[in-house]
Write an enzyme that holds these catalytic residues in place. Structure first.
Site, PDB file in Angstrom:
ATOM      1  N   GLU A 115       0.820  -1.063  -0.186  1.00  0.00           N
ATOM      2  CA  GLU A 115       0.174  -0.176  -0.202  1.00  0.00           C
ATOM      3  C   GLU A 115       0.933   1.197  -0.200  1.00  0.00           C
ATOM      4  O   GLU A 115       2.321   1.156   0.094  1.00  0.00           O
ATOM      5  CB  GLU A 115      -0.950   0.101   1.309  1.00  0.00           C
ATOM      6  CG  GLU A 115      -2.120  -0.918   1.040  1.00  0.00           C
ATOM      7  CD  GLU A 115      -3.051  -1.153   2.398  1.00  0.00           C
ATOM      8  OE1 GLU A 115      -4.067  -1.035   1.852  1.00  0.00           O
ATOM      9  OE2 GLU A 115      -2.460  -0.949   3.476  1.00  0.00           O
ATOM     10  N   HIS A 237      -9.191   9.654   4.276  1.00  0.00           N
ATOM     11  CA  HIS A 237      -8.749   8.718   3.235  1.00  0.00           C
ATOM     12  C   HIS A 237      -9.133   9.465   2.120  1.00  0.00           C
ATOM     13  O   HIS A 237     -10.360   9.893   1.858  1.00  0.00           O
ATOM     14  CB  HIS A 237      -9.666   7.413   3.477  1.00  0.00           C
ATOM     15  CG  HIS A 237      -8.909   6.277   2.793  1.00  0.00           C
ATOM     16  ND1 HIS A 237      -9.288   6.225   1.349  1.00  0.00           N
ATOM     17  CD2 HIS A 237      -8.236   5.219   3.124  1.00  0.00           C
ATOM     18  CE1 HIS A 237      -8.395   5.098   1.001  1.00  0.00           C
ATOM     19  NE2 HIS A 237      -7.962   4.754   2.042  1.00  0.00           N
ATOM     20  N   ARG A 284      -1.249   9.511   1.795  1.00  0.00           N
ATOM     21  CA  ARG A 284      -2.778   9.864   1.785  1.00  0.00           C
ATOM     22  C   ARG A 284      -2.840  11.324   2.010  1.00  0.00           C
ATOM     23  O   ARG A 284      -3.978  11.725   1.285  1.00  0.00           O
ATOM     24  CB  ARG A 284      -3.220   9.145   2.822  1.00  0.00           C
ATOM     25  CG  ARG A 284      -3.451   7.608   2.864  1.00  0.00           C
ATOM     26  CD  ARG A 284      -4.261   6.990   3.791  1.00  0.00           C
ATOM     27  NE  ARG A 284      -4.159   5.420   3.299  1.00  0.00           N
ATOM     28  CZ  ARG A 284      -4.648   4.796   4.169  1.00  0.00           C
ATOM     29  NH1 ARG A 284      -5.239   5.204   5.360  1.00  0.00           N
ATOM     30  NH2 ARG A 284      -4.767   3.329   3.859  1.00  0.00           N
ATOM     31  N   HIS A 345     -11.133   9.509   8.365  1.00  0.00           N
ATOM     32  CA  HIS A 345     -11.050   8.044   8.398  1.00  0.00           C
ATOM     33  C   HIS A 345     -10.458   7.392   9.683  1.00  0.00           C
ATOM     34  O   HIS A 345     -10.734   6.534  10.167  1.00  0.00           O
ATOM     35  CB  HIS A 345     -10.049   7.509   7.083  1.00  0.00           C
ATOM     36  CG  HIS A 345      -9.581   6.443   6.954  1.00  0.00           C
ATOM     37  ND1 HIS A 345     -10.522   5.292   6.834  1.00  0.00           N
ATOM     38  CD2 HIS A 345      -8.439   5.613   6.654  1.00  0.00           C
ATOM     39  CE1 HIS A 345      -9.926   4.095   6.619  1.00  0.00           C
ATOM     40  NE2 HIS A 345      -8.677   4.187   6.778  1.00  0.00           N
ATOM     41  N   ARG A 380      -0.600   8.348   9.947  1.00  0.00           N
ATOM     42  CA  ARG A 380      -0.500   7.049   9.908  1.00  0.00           C
ATOM     43  C   ARG A 380      -0.162   6.354   8.758  1.00  0.00           C
ATOM     44  O   ARG A 380      -0.665   6.503   7.788  1.00  0.00           O
ATOM     45  CB  ARG A 380      -1.958   6.308  10.376  1.00  0.00           C
ATOM     46  CG  ARG A 380      -2.028   4.815  10.492  1.00  0.00           C
ATOM     47  CD  ARG A 380      -3.291   4.445  10.686  1.00  0.00           C
ATOM     48  NE  ARG A 380      -4.052   4.736   9.611  1.00  0.00           N
ATOM     49  CZ  ARG A 380      -4.859   3.648   8.871  1.00  0.00           C
ATOM     50  NH1 ARG A 380      -4.847   2.292   9.654  1.00  0.00           N
ATOM     51  NH2 ARG A 380      -5.755   3.884   7.843  1.00  0.00           N
TER      52      ARG A 380
END
Ligand code: FAD
Length: 523
Positions: A115, A237, A284, A345, A380
């Site tokens: 990811e 997100h 992100r 998110h 994160r």
């Protein structure tokens, strides 16, 4: 009711902690409570999986440590990052021993994916519903223990502290709980209380978090005078399905971009290359800000994710849940562009805890998304939160065994804890007012405390949230307590702390972005 251990929240954190403790200490009575059904919480919706170094031929702890530190914009706690990543593989094996299924390759090794922000393939997953599988296995395991009991449809109202007992131990003695079925308030005293209440996404209009993510643990901890840290670091997100499905925002996992899906604007242009060299797999926060920038420029409501270049076999096998959800609103990801928008998110901040998840209040632990451990820094890294939960649940369970042996309080002490003191009611049906106040709060959060902030916007938000806080205190004082009022009281307190902490920050890091400090419109 008295119990040795009261665990509030039954996601991956609360359940893992309970299983660990029940195994280590079979004579300890553990009581779990949760807002809705045992399986409802953020864990159930996790799609991507858990980031763990398990392929030692290609991957190393140092690489994952560096990826985590970089994603957190160098703000994470190096010691915490180090032990979480080194302990991850043992904890993952425990999940597997307890019956969790993860996808495997033909050679029976774990099938690892990648990811955004990860330098290696290390995400352990079960199709596109890893969280639901973990939740299923943990619930099945919890039910094997005689010393664990659980109550669904019970909501934390307040932690019991010295304020209630008129003592000065700086200790938590359990909690007052409201039943959602009959709205009766019960007192559960406990030697150790654990908050594992998950996230705060419902502060925002668009969130990937389910309805129960109303910051309850944080609100209760704040009133109990435990410290809340880093609340302004809310991760959005980049890709949630637009519009909502049945009133809920559905996440389109980053793994889809990992497989080659591309973000496009209304002109059909792949725009991420304008903003970052890693294009669609940039961090992100950068992708989310780029999308908002495109939405503003094009005066549109969303952008698109183009997954038509992914082989149909891969889409159908790896992302069945996403395909099904998109199809339910008439979009076929095999042929159509998927309309997407960023959504709140994950809360990188939370209740301040140490390396064993102990809070600043004796007898109170906080584990998982409601806690702030220092792992994530300012942002994160994808799939690091389930990892954080399993590592800290393990550590908290070990520390709890020590605490139980050293508890100086006699059992009789708990008998003196007073029952919940009801309010004097002037009205009993404030549902409409509660809803209106909640809408107002979300509006302020969306407009002024979202992805792009400004100092003036935050000052406006501070004033308005403060006024709302007083209105909500009045609502709370004048009405029969209901689950909805409990949630609203928590949300407004946490929003207020978040706005105040945002105003103190003087530079942009990770997901925190104040336009006034920016030298570049996106980065
Ligand atoms: C759509 C989505 C996808 C995600 N994907 C990933 C991923 O791929 N990898 C990853 O690492 N992370 C992912 N995350 C984040 C991760 O799922 C969460 O951070 C993690 O599951 C949190 O676990 P938890 O146990 O702390 O809380 P939760 O799983 O949220 O559980 C909270 C529990 O607390 C209970 N509760 C809350 N308030 C109260 C109250 N007042 N009284 C009683 N009970 C209460 C709830 O009922 C629930 O049982 C994702 C999150 C979402 C929303």
């Amino acid at each position: 009711m008295h119990t040795d251990i009261l665990v509030i929240g039954t996601g991956i954190s609360g359940l893992t902690y309970a299983i660990k403790l029940a195994e280590k200490s079979p004579a300890t009575k553990i009581t779990l409570i949760c807002k809705q059904q045992l399986d409802e919480g953020n864990t159930r919706y996790a799609q991507g999986g858990i980031a763990v170094v398990s392929n030692f031929k290609k991957d190393t702890f140092d690489k994952h440590i560096m990826d985590t530190y970089i994603a957190g914009d160098y703000q994470g706690d190096k010691e915490v990052i180090d032990f979480v990543i080194r302990e991850g593989n043992d904890r993952l094996n425990e999940l597997i021993d307890w019956g969790t299924q993860f996808d495997k390759k033909e050679n029976n090794r774990l099938d690892l994916t990648k990811e955004g922000g990860h330098s290696e393939k290390r995400i352990v997953h079960f199709k596109d519903h890893s969280g639901a599988e973990i939740q299923r296995a943990l619930i099945q395991k919890v039910k094997e223990f005689q010393n664990i009991q659980y109550f669904e449809n019970h909501i934390l109202v307040d932690l019991i502290t010295d304020h209630h007992t008129k003592t000065n131990h700086q200790t938590c003695y359990g909690a007052y709980i409201i039943s959602t079925l009959d709205e009766e308030i019960i007192k559960i005293t406990a030697q150790i209380t654990v908050l594992s209440t998950g996230g705060l996404g419902q502060l925002y209009d668009f969130t990937t978090n389910p309805a129960g993510a109303t910051a309850d643990g944080l609100g209760a901890a704040y009133r109990a005078k435990a410290f809340l840290e880093k609340l302004p670091f809310v991760q959005f997100h980049p890709t949630a399905l637009f519009p909502k499905v049945n009133g809920e925002t559905f996440l389109i996992t980053e793994a889809l971009r990992g497989e080659g899906a591309i973000l496009k604007n209304h002109l059909g242009e792949a725009f991420m290359e304008k903003y970052h060299p890693s294009k669609d797999l940039a961090p992100r926060d950068i992708v989310a800000r780029s999308i908002i920038q495109e939405i503003k420029t094009q005066k549109s409501k969303h952008v698109y994710l183009d997954a038509t270049n992914i082989k149909a076999k891969v889409l159908l096998n790896h992302f069945p849940y996403i395909v099904e959800n998109c199809q339910s609103v008439g979009i076929n990801p095999l042929e159509d562009l998927i309309p997407v928008i960023p959504a709140a998110h994950y809360s990188c901040g939370g209740i301040k805890v140490d390396e064993n998840s102990s809070t600043t209040l004796k007898g109170l632990y906080a584990i998982g998304e409601c806690s702030h451990t220092g792992l994530h820094g300012a942002n994160r890294l994808a799939s690091n939160s389930l990892l954080e939960s399993i590592v800290f649940s393990h550590r908290a369970a070990i520390k709890t065994c020590v605490d139980l042996e050293n508890n100086p309080l006699e059992k009789d002490f708990y008998l003196k804890v007073p029952d919940w003191k009801g309010q004097s009611y002037t009205s009993t049906n404030p549902a409409k007012q509660t809803q209106d106040l909640r809408k107002q709060l979300c509006k302020i959060m969306n407009e002024d405390v979202g992805i792009f902030k400004t100092t003036q916007g935050l000052i406006n938000a501070q004033k308005q949230v403060k006024q709302l806080y007083f209105d909500i205190v009045q609502l709370y004082n004048n009405n029969k307590l209901s689950p909805q009022i409990c949630e609203l009281r928590n949300m407004v307190s946490v929003a207020y702390v978040m706005v105040n902490q945002s105003l103190i920050l003087t530079q942009n890091n990770g997901v925190f972005y104040n336009h006034d400090y920016a030298t570049n419109p996106i980065l």
